[in-house]
Design a protein around this motif. Structure first.
Motif, short mmCIF file in Angstrom:
data_model
loop_
_atom_site.label_atom_id
_atom_site.label_comp_id
_atom_site.label_asym_id
_atom_site.label_seq_id
_atom_site.Cartn_x
_atom_site.Cartn_y
_atom_site.Cartn_z
N LEU A 1 78.42 -11.53 -65.70
CA LEU A 1 78.04 -10.22 -65.83
C LEU A 1 76.58 -10.12 -65.24
N LEU A 2 76.18 -9.44 -64.21
CA LEU A 2 74.97 -9.40 -63.55
C LEU A 2 73.93 -8.64 -64.14
N ASP A 3 74.01 -7.37 -64.52
CA ASP A 3 73.05 -6.58 -64.96
C ASP A 3 73.89 -5.26 -65.31
N SER A 4 73.04 -4.26 -66.02
CA SER A 4 73.61 -2.81 -66.20
C SER A 4 72.65 -1.98 -65.20
N VAL A 5 73.18 -0.93 -64.85
CA VAL A 5 72.69 0.01 -64.04
C VAL A 5 72.56 1.33 -64.52
N ASP A 6 71.39 2.04 -64.06
CA ASP A 6 71.37 3.34 -64.45
C ASP A 6 72.53 4.10 -65.17
N TYR A 7 72.39 4.88 -66.03
CA TYR A 7 73.63 5.52 -66.65
C TYR A 7 74.04 6.52 -65.59
N ARG A 8 75.59 6.44 -65.39
CA ARG A 8 76.09 7.26 -64.48
C ARG A 8 77.25 8.02 -65.44
N SER A 9 76.96 9.33 -65.41
CA SER A 9 77.78 10.18 -66.15
C SER A 9 79.51 9.90 -65.95
N GLU A 10 79.77 9.71 -64.56
CA GLU A 10 81.21 9.60 -64.41
C GLU A 10 81.94 8.42 -64.85
N SER B 1 68.19 7.12 -69.33
CA SER B 1 66.78 6.85 -69.80
C SER B 1 65.67 8.04 -69.66
N SER B 2 64.70 8.14 -70.24
CA SER B 2 63.61 9.15 -70.08
C SER B 2 62.84 8.69 -68.97
N VAL B 3 62.24 9.77 -68.38
CA VAL B 3 61.02 9.73 -67.43
C VAL B 3 60.02 10.64 -67.63
N LYS C 1 54.47 20.10 -69.51
CA LYS C 1 53.06 19.53 -69.03
C LYS C 1 53.34 18.23 -68.68
N VAL C 2 52.34 17.80 -67.49
CA VAL C 2 52.28 16.78 -66.89
C VAL C 2 52.63 15.49 -68.19
N GLY C 3 53.33 14.54 -67.83
CA GLY C 3 53.41 13.43 -68.89
C GLY C 3 54.44 13.60 -70.24
N ASP C 4 54.89 14.96 -70.07
CA ASP C 4 56.29 15.03 -71.05
C ASP C 4 57.41 14.38 -70.56
N ARG C 5 58.04 13.82 -71.28
CA ARG C 5 59.44 13.15 -71.02
C ARG C 5 60.89 13.64 -71.31
N VAL C 6 61.50 13.58 -70.18
CA VAL C 6 62.92 14.18 -70.26
C VAL C 6 63.70 13.15 -69.81
N LEU C 7 64.96 13.49 -70.09
CA LEU C 7 66.10 12.39 -69.60
C LEU C 7 66.40 12.53 -67.90
N LYS C 8 66.61 11.51 -67.56
CA LYS C 8 67.23 11.28 -66.31
C LYS C 8 68.21 12.30 -65.91
N ALA C 9 68.36 12.89 -64.78
CA ALA C 9 69.55 13.88 -64.16
C ALA C 9 68.96 15.24 -64.82
N SER C 10 68.05 15.33 -65.53
CA SER C 10 67.82 16.58 -65.99
C SER C 10 67.14 17.62 -64.93
N LYS C 11 67.46 18.96 -64.81
CA LYS C 11 67.01 19.79 -63.99
C LYS C 11 65.95 20.63 -64.40
N ILE C 12 64.98 20.27 -63.64
CA ILE C 12 63.65 20.98 -63.76
C ILE C 12 63.32 22.23 -63.11
N ASP C 13 63.33 23.47 -63.81
CA ASP C 13 62.95 24.79 -63.14
C ASP C 13 61.42 24.76 -62.80
N LEU C 14 61.56 25.37 -61.68
CA LEU C 14 60.18 25.56 -61.00
C LEU C 14 59.63 26.96 -60.70
N VAL C 15 58.42 27.29 -61.13
CA VAL C 15 58.13 28.78 -60.98
C VAL C 15 56.99 28.56 -59.87
#
Length: 207
Positions: A70-79, A112-114, A163-177
């Motif tokens: 087992l080498l390592d774990s990778v970022d979560y893949r929903s598939e 993970s969150s970013v 706001k800048v610095g808020d955390r969301v999960l990876k793969a989230s869709k960020i709506d832009l105005v």
């Protein structure tokens, strides 16, 4: 006996024949030993381990006299299921020898969150690569009147402002105005007060 007679004699011929037979036997024995030590002809086809848990991988490879690392774990893949094999080396179908180690990478348990980056007043073309680099996606695009064409004015996630610095999960869709570039500047000193009472004409004296 002269050398010429010896080289043409039956004795010399039998000696050459015996030497050739010995060489042939030794060659055969050597090849047989080489085949035995390298397991030539006993290669195993690497199975497809994709989406298997580590326990299932261990069980499957034990049956084939193979091992795994087992080498390592990778970022979560929903598939892929959680904690299942995402990558393997050698690839499925590869021929390997008994005891060969198969290297695997396991899917993480979840995204993970970013942190939300500062995209305010950046252009849409600048914002999209920044989001992708963090594992995020650009969602719905909304335009509002503003001089800055395609400039990011707000960031939203599931209807709430970010706001800048808020955390969301990876793969989230960020709506832009974004600004539509069509707003015009209005001088307040020249603006008409909508609440002012319009002047009325002074009635002329009745004659």
């Amino acid at each position: 006996m002269s050398l010429r007679k010896y080289l043409t004699s039956r004795v010399f011929f039998l000696q050459v024949l015996g030497a050739a037979a010995i060489i042939a036997v030794l060659g055969y024995l050597f090849m047989h030993w080489l085949t035995f030590t390298t397991d030539h002809g006993n290669e195993i086809t690497v199975p497809n381990l994709s989406k298997l848990t580590e326990e299932q991988v261990e069980s499957k490879l034990d049956e084939l006299d193979l091992d795994y690392v087992l080498l390592d774990s990778v970022d979560y893949r929903s598939e892929f299921p959680k904690y299942s094999v995402v990558e393997q080396d050698p690839l499925p179908g590869t021929k390997v020898k008994v005891g060969r180690k198969i290297y695997i990478k396991i899917n993480a348990s979840g995204f993970s969150s970013v942190k939300i980056p500062d995209l305010i007043e950046k252009t849409y073309r600048e914002a999209v690569p920044t989001l992708k680099a963090l594992g995020l996606e650009a969602g719905t695009i909304t335009y509002i009147p503003n001089l800055g064409k395609d400039m990011v004015l707000e960031m939203r996630y599931k209807g709430r402002n970010l706001k800048v610095g808020d955390r969301v999960l990876k793969a989230s869709k960020i709506d832009l105005v974004l600004g539509d570039g069509k707003a015009s500047y209005v001088d307040d000193s020249q603006a008409t007060d909508s609440l002012a009472v319009p002047a009325t004409e002074t009635p002329q004296d009745e004659q």
